[in-house]
Scaffold this motif. Structure first.
Motif, PDB file in Angstrom:
ATOM      1  N   ALA A 151       0.831  -1.204   0.000  1.00  0.00           N
ATOM      2  CA  ALA A 151       0.000   0.000   0.000  1.00  0.00           C
ATOM      3  C   ALA A 151       0.866   1.256   0.000  1.00  0.00           C
ATOM      4  O   ALA A 151       0.569   2.229  -0.695  1.00  0.00           O
ATOM      5  CB  ALA A 151      -0.943  -0.007   1.198  1.00  0.00           C
ATOM      6  N   LEU A 152       1.944   1.229   0.771  1.00  0.00           N
ATOM      7  CA  LEU A 152       2.833   2.390   0.838  1.00  0.00           C
ATOM      8  C   LEU A 152       3.482   2.657  -0.513  1.00  0.00           C
ATOM      9  O   LEU A 152       3.544   3.802  -0.979  1.00  0.00           O
ATOM     10  CB  LEU A 152       3.902   2.170   1.902  1.00  0.00           C
ATOM     11  CG  LEU A 152       4.884   3.323   2.121  1.00  0.00           C
ATOM     12  CD1 LEU A 152       4.146   4.567   2.584  1.00  0.00           C
ATOM     13  CD2 LEU A 152       5.961   2.926   3.138  1.00  0.00           C
ATOM     14  N   LEU A 153       3.960   1.605  -1.183  1.00  0.00           N
ATOM     15  CA  LEU A 153       4.564   1.768  -2.503  1.00  0.00           C
ATOM     16  C   LEU A 153       3.542   2.285  -3.518  1.00  0.00           C
ATOM     17  O   LEU A 153       3.867   3.105  -4.384  1.00  0.00           O
ATOM     18  CB  LEU A 153       5.149   0.428  -2.977  1.00  0.00           C
ATOM     19  CG  LEU A 153       6.396  -0.069  -2.223  1.00  0.00           C
ATOM     20  CD1 LEU A 153       6.775  -1.470  -2.697  1.00  0.00           C
ATOM     21  CD2 LEU A 153       7.564   0.890  -2.420  1.00  0.00           C
ATOM     22  N   SER A 154       2.304   1.807  -3.388  1.00  0.00           N
ATOM     23  CA  SER A 154       1.252   2.275  -4.290  1.00  0.00           C
ATOM     24  C   SER A 154       0.988   3.761  -4.096  1.00  0.00           C
ATOM     25  O   SER A 154       0.777   4.501  -5.066  1.00  0.00           O
ATOM     26  CB  SER A 154      -0.041   1.483  -4.046  1.00  0.00           C
ATOM     27  OG  SER A 154       0.164   0.101  -4.295  1.00  0.00           O
ATOM     28  N   LEU A 155       1.015   4.202  -2.840  1.00  0.00           N
ATOM     29  CA  LEU A 155       0.805   5.624  -2.571  1.00  0.00           C
ATOM     30  C   LEU A 155       1.928   6.468  -3.159  1.00  0.00           C
ATOM     31  O   LEU A 155       1.688   7.537  -3.734  1.00  0.00           O
ATOM     32  CB  LEU A 155       0.703   5.857  -1.062  1.00  0.00           C
ATOM     33  CG  LEU A 155      -0.610   5.436  -0.398  1.00  0.00           C
ATOM     34  CD1 LEU A 155      -0.535   5.630   1.105  1.00  0.00           C
ATOM     35  CD2 LEU A 155      -1.770   6.236  -0.964  1.00  0.00           C
ATOM     36  N   PHE A 156       3.163   5.977  -3.015  1.00  0.00           N
ATOM     37  CA  PHE A 156       4.289   6.690  -3.608  1.00  0.00           C
ATOM     38  C   PHE A 156       4.113   6.804  -5.120  1.00  0.00           C
ATOM     39  O   PHE A 156       4.376   7.854  -5.716  1.00  0.00           O
ATOM     40  CB  PHE A 156       5.593   5.978  -3.281  1.00  0.00           C
ATOM     41  CG  PHE A 156       6.136   6.307  -1.916  1.00  0.00           C
ATOM     42  CD1 PHE A 156       6.293   7.621  -1.512  1.00  0.00           C
ATOM     43  CD2 PHE A 156       6.486   5.307  -1.036  1.00  0.00           C
ATOM     44  CE1 PHE A 156       6.789   7.933  -0.258  1.00  0.00           C
ATOM     45  CE2 PHE A 156       6.976   5.599   0.230  1.00  0.00           C
ATOM     46  CZ  PHE A 156       7.130   6.921   0.619  1.00  0.00           C
ATOM     47  N   ALA A 157       3.666   5.696  -5.731  1.00  0.00           N
ATOM     48  CA  ALA A 157       3.455   5.711  -7.180  1.00  0.00           C
ATOM     49  C   ALA A 157       2.389   6.725  -7.574  1.00  0.00           C
ATOM     50  O   ALA A 157       2.510   7.439  -8.572  1.00  0.00           O
ATOM     51  CB  ALA A 157       3.065   4.315  -7.654  1.00  0.00           C
ATOM     52  N   MET A 158       1.337   6.811  -6.771  1.00  0.00           N
ATOM     53  CA  MET A 158       0.262   7.764  -7.060  1.00  0.00           C
ATOM     54  C   MET A 158       0.736   9.198  -6.887  1.00  0.00           C
ATOM     55  O   MET A 158       0.318  10.098  -7.628  1.00  0.00           O
ATOM     56  CB  MET A 158      -0.933   7.482  -6.146  1.00  0.00           C
ATOM     57  CG  MET A 158      -1.647   6.177  -6.452  1.00  0.00           C
ATOM     58  SD  MET A 158      -2.919   5.774  -5.238  1.00  0.00           S
ATOM     59  CE  MET A 158      -3.403   4.142  -5.810  1.00  0.00           C
ATOM     60  N   TRP A 159       1.585   9.439  -5.902  1.00  0.00           N
ATOM     61  CA  TRP A 159       2.134  10.792  -5.726  1.00  0.00           C
ATOM     62  C   TRP A 159       2.970  11.197  -6.937  1.00  0.00           C
ATOM     63  O   TRP A 159       2.912  12.319  -7.407  1.00  0.00           O
ATOM     64  CB  TRP A 159       2.980  10.856  -4.461  1.00  0.00           C
ATOM     65  CG  TRP A 159       2.203  10.648  -3.204  1.00  0.00           C
ATOM     66  CD1 TRP A 159       0.855  10.823  -3.031  1.00  0.00           C
ATOM     67  CD2 TRP A 159       2.710  10.202  -1.948  1.00  0.00           C
ATOM     68  NE1 TRP A 159       0.497  10.509  -1.741  1.00  0.00           N
ATOM     69  CE2 TRP A 159       1.611  10.135  -1.038  1.00  0.00           C
ATOM     70  CE3 TRP A 159       3.979   9.858  -1.472  1.00  0.00           C
ATOM     71  CZ2 TRP A 159       1.759   9.735   0.279  1.00  0.00           C
ATOM     72  CZ3 TRP A 159       4.112   9.470  -0.144  1.00  0.00           C
ATOM     73  CH2 TRP A 159       3.017   9.416   0.712  1.00  0.00           C
ATOM     74  N   VAL A 160       3.761  10.203  -7.433  1.00  0.00           N
ATOM     75  CA  VAL A 160       4.588  10.490  -8.604  1.00  0.00           C
ATOM     76  C   VAL A 160       3.695  10.730  -9.818  1.00  0.00           C
ATOM     77  O   VAL A 160       3.924  11.645 -10.612  1.00  0.00           O
ATOM     78  CB  VAL A 160       5.568   9.327  -8.860  1.00  0.00           C
ATOM     79  CG1 VAL A 160       6.299   9.531 -10.183  1.00  0.00           C
ATOM     80  CG2 VAL A 160       6.572   9.209  -7.716  1.00  0.00           C
ATOM     81  N   TRP A 161       2.682   9.874  -9.940  1.00  0.00           N
ATOM     82  CA  TRP A 161       1.738  10.003 -11.037  1.00  0.00           C
ATOM     83  C   TRP A 161       0.945  11.307 -10.891  1.00  0.00           C
ATOM     84  O   TRP A 161       0.558  11.946 -11.866  1.00  0.00           O
ATOM     85  CB  TRP A 161       0.800   8.789 -11.033  1.00  0.00           C
ATOM     86  CG  TRP A 161      -0.064   8.673 -12.232  1.00  0.00           C
ATOM     87  CD1 TRP A 161       0.053   9.332 -13.425  1.00  0.00           C
ATOM     88  CD2 TRP A 161      -1.191   7.813 -12.359  1.00  0.00           C
ATOM     89  NE1 TRP A 161      -0.931   8.946 -14.294  1.00  0.00           N
ATOM     90  CE2 TRP A 161      -1.707   8.008 -13.669  1.00  0.00           C
ATOM     91  CE3 TRP A 161      -1.820   6.897 -11.536  1.00  0.00           C
ATOM     92  CZ2 TRP A 161      -2.823   7.319 -14.121  1.00  0.00           C
ATOM     93  CZ3 TRP A 161      -2.915   6.218 -12.002  1.00  0.00           C
ATOM     94  CH2 TRP A 161      -3.409   6.428 -13.281  1.00  0.00           C
ATOM     95  N   SER A 162       0.678  11.674  -9.627  1.00  0.00           N
ATOM     96  CA  SER A 162       0.042  12.954  -9.287  1.00  0.00           C
ATOM     97  C   SER A 162      -1.289  13.134  -9.984  1.00  0.00           C
ATOM     98  O   SER A 162      -1.566  14.170 -10.585  1.00  0.00           O
ATOM     99  CB  SER A 162       0.962  14.120  -9.638  1.00  0.00           C
ATOM    100  OG  SER A 162       0.445  15.329  -9.130  1.00  0.00           O
TER     101      SER A 162
END
Length: 630
Positions: free
Chosen positions: A333-344
């Motif tokens: 879940a944490l990695l997914s959140l990081f990916a979403m932040w990058v994807w923005s």
């Protein structure tokens, strides 16, 4: 009396039904540790357990994909959301896996040729393909048509069609009789190839997983097959069905009976003529509807980010609480959140219909703690602004901001965006007017004095001004005399004396009605007298330290009974209950109001919004009958 083979023998076992796998596990352990000449190829029960796990995981992955509206919204076939009724009905969707595992384990003893088979045999692939096309496909087509006869449909097949929105988990929502027949249909190619000596472990794994993959494909409610494939290779229309093709069968029960190959519907004259045109529409991304209303939510913490339908549909349908099974998935879940932040990008998590108006929830992929980091302010506002502009572009009428997305220190309750983009067609709403109304409704009519913390916040100010007009004495806790005086001057002259500034909690030691808008510790709560009730609008809620006092929940409202497609709980709220600010946006949309609701709360509109909410069937979760209802 129910017809035979409609219910599962282990219906009453609950989670204990998984103990039915126990004998297979025991058999594997025995053979691996106590049988000297055992090898991986001979461990039939071991392969069954692995295959069952892979099949279950495949269905869950397809279900996750179906509910990722940020990826699939434009290609969804049926726009309705999956509601609680369907989720509960499909709760034990994996019963068919238990059944087929038991049948396969019995086949191990019935057919000696299954007790030892090679890892790979290329000739078996051709045999399985021939048996599938020549036997399984026409047999399924014939049986499926029979199940649409009056008796079989009423007593058996209607259960499967009772799921309004097909999803991969809908595959398992069928009577025992149907799954027994399907087990035979799956088994014919495998047993046939094995009998003539071409069976192998890879053949069993491959055929069963491809079979499940194609069933999930048909039930996923998202068009995934490009229409150009059929335009380039027209014959493929009769070789491979599509989600659109199968969805037509769920909405029109007299057509499209095939297993995977529309060829047999063509031969049987049961092919829906609209199948290809509709497929082209949905695969082109032209089948979506623009929602009238969007609620822009945010993630509270990493664990709560998994409380979404595209993670675990069943978990999302229950009020959130941290469970042990979530812990192993926390890093993912944490990695997914990081990916979403990058994807923005803002993404969609759920939607439902409210009085025939499509209602969607978008989420800003930011955890709660980030809203309190000064250096994160610009980034968060940028994402909220993008969401508002995107809603404006696609034609959304109202977008409502969740708690932290409208923080006063962040963007002034949404005023920042309205001032920056004065020509917005979408109405921006913070929903705090209804939140104030819900809190005020919880306060009993006979109250003469209240103690208010967070008194100079948006909600605190509105609550104080409303209560003083009702001749209720409000002890406003604030150290700022200037801010208190500005609020006091907003009240009519004859009511200003009901607003009293206090600077210490000791001032409320004789007041049994506390309205908490700022987090308070156990020590501060100890100043309240015995029997005090703590009303609150503070996020997160205060901890209930006092056993001799009562604590209210955050302001919330129950949605009307005619809501359709609602299948997820809003954080810790019960089913059908949403935070009051969310409900405020709903009311704004249903009323068709054309003004923005941002910045300071208009006290004169509290009664207006409250009456509108009640008119549309929304009800407070708890009520003290202080508000006007007529």
């Amino acid at each position: 009396m129910a017809s035979p083979l409609t219910t599962w023998p282990w219906d009453n076992l609950g989670l204990f039904k998984y103990l039915l796998y126990g004998p297979l596990v025991a058999k594997v352990v025995h053979e691996m540790f106590y049988v000297e000449d055992s090898n991986l190829n001979s461990l039939w029960c071991f392969h069954l357990l692995i295959l069952t796990g892979l099949r279950g995981f495949l269905h869950v992955l397809w279900n996750s994909y179906s509910n990722m509206l940020f990826l699939t919204r434009n290609r969804r076939i049926l726009q309705h959301g999956v509601d609680f009724k369907q989720i509960d009905q499909e709760w034990d969707w994996d019963n068919f896996l238990i059944l087929q595992t038991i049948v396969a384990s019995m086949a191990y003893y019935m057919f000696p040729f299954l007790q030892n088979f090679p890892l790979w045999n290329v000739k078996g692939l051709l045999v399985v393909l021939l048996l599938h096309v020549g036997v399984s496909e026409p047999l399924y087509y014939w049986v499926h048509k029979k199940f649409h006869g009056h008796y079989l449909f009423t007593n058996y097949h209607s259960l499967h069609h009772s799921s309004k929105v097909p999803q991969s988990l809908t595959v398992g929502n069928a009577a025992v009789l149907e799954h027994l027949i399907l087990t035979v249909i799956i088994g014919i190619p495998i047993i046939g190839a094995t009998v003539i000596g071409y069976g192998s472990a890879s053949l069993i794994y491959g055929y069963v997983l491809v079979f499940d993959f194609l069933r999930c494909l048909g039930h996923c409610n998202v068009e995934t097959i490009p229409h150009k494939l059929f335009e380039t290779f027209p014959f493929m229309r009769y070789v491979l069905y599509t989600p659109t093709y199968h969805s037509l069968h769920h909405t029109n029960k007299d057509c499209n009976f095939c297993l995977f190959m529309p060829l047999f519907d063509k031969i049987g004259n049961t092919l829906n003529k609209e199948s290809w045109q509709l497929h082209k529409t949905f695969s082109s991304g032209n089948g979506s509807r623009v929602p009238d209303f969007v609620f822009l939510a945010h993630i509270v913490d990493v664990t709560s980010s998994m409380h979404a339908q595209f993670c675990l549909r069943s978990f999302a349908s229950l009020p959130f609480r941290t469970r042990l099974f979530l812990i192993p998935f926390w890093p993912i879940a944490l990695l997914s959140l990081f990916a979403m932040w990058v994807w923005s990008k803002t993404f969609l998590v759920s939607f439902y219909y409210l009085r025939s108006r499509l209602h969607q929830t978008w989420v800003v992929p930011r955890c709660g703690f980030q809203y309190f980091l000064p250096f994160a302010t610009d980034g968060i506002n940028k994402q909220i602004e993008k969401a508002i502009l995107r809603a404006d572009k696609i034609g959304v009428k109202v977008i409502s901001l969740a708690a932290l997305n409208k923080n006063e220190s962040l963007n002034g309750g949404g005023k920042l965006f309205v001032d920056k983009h004065p020509n917005l067609r979408v109405r921006v709403v913070h929903g705090n007017t209804l939140t104030a109304a819900v809190i005020l409704d919880e306060i009993p009519k006979n109250v003469e004095e209240v103690f208010l913390t967070g008194a100079t916040s948006k909600l605190g100010r509105a609550i104080a001004l409303y209560l003083c007009r009702k001749r209720v004495k409000v002890l406003m806790l604030t150290l700022s005399a200037d801010r208190f005086q500005r609020i006091q001057k907003e009240a009519p002259q004859e009511y200003q004396s009901f607003l009293v500034q206090v600077t210490k909690y000791q001032a409320a030691q004789n007041c049994k009605t506390w309205i908490v808008g700022k987090w308070i510790t156990a020590r501060e709560q100890n100043w309240a007298p015995r029997g005090t009730h703590f009303h609150q609008f503070v996020v997160p809620p205060i901890l209930p330290f006092r056993r001799d006092c009562t604590y209210g929940d955050l302001a919330a409202m129950r949605l009307p009974q005619d809501v359709q497609g609602l299948g997820s709980c809003e954080y810790t709220m019960e089913r059908g209950v949403v935070h009051a600010c969310h409900a405020g946006g709903v009311v704004h949309s249903l009323e068709g109001w054309t003004h923005h609701e941002v910045g300071a709360i208009d006290v004169d509109r509290i009664d207006v919004v409250w009456k509108a909410a009640l008119k549309h069937g929304l009800r407070p979760v708890s009520s003290g009958s202080n508000m006007e209802t007529n």
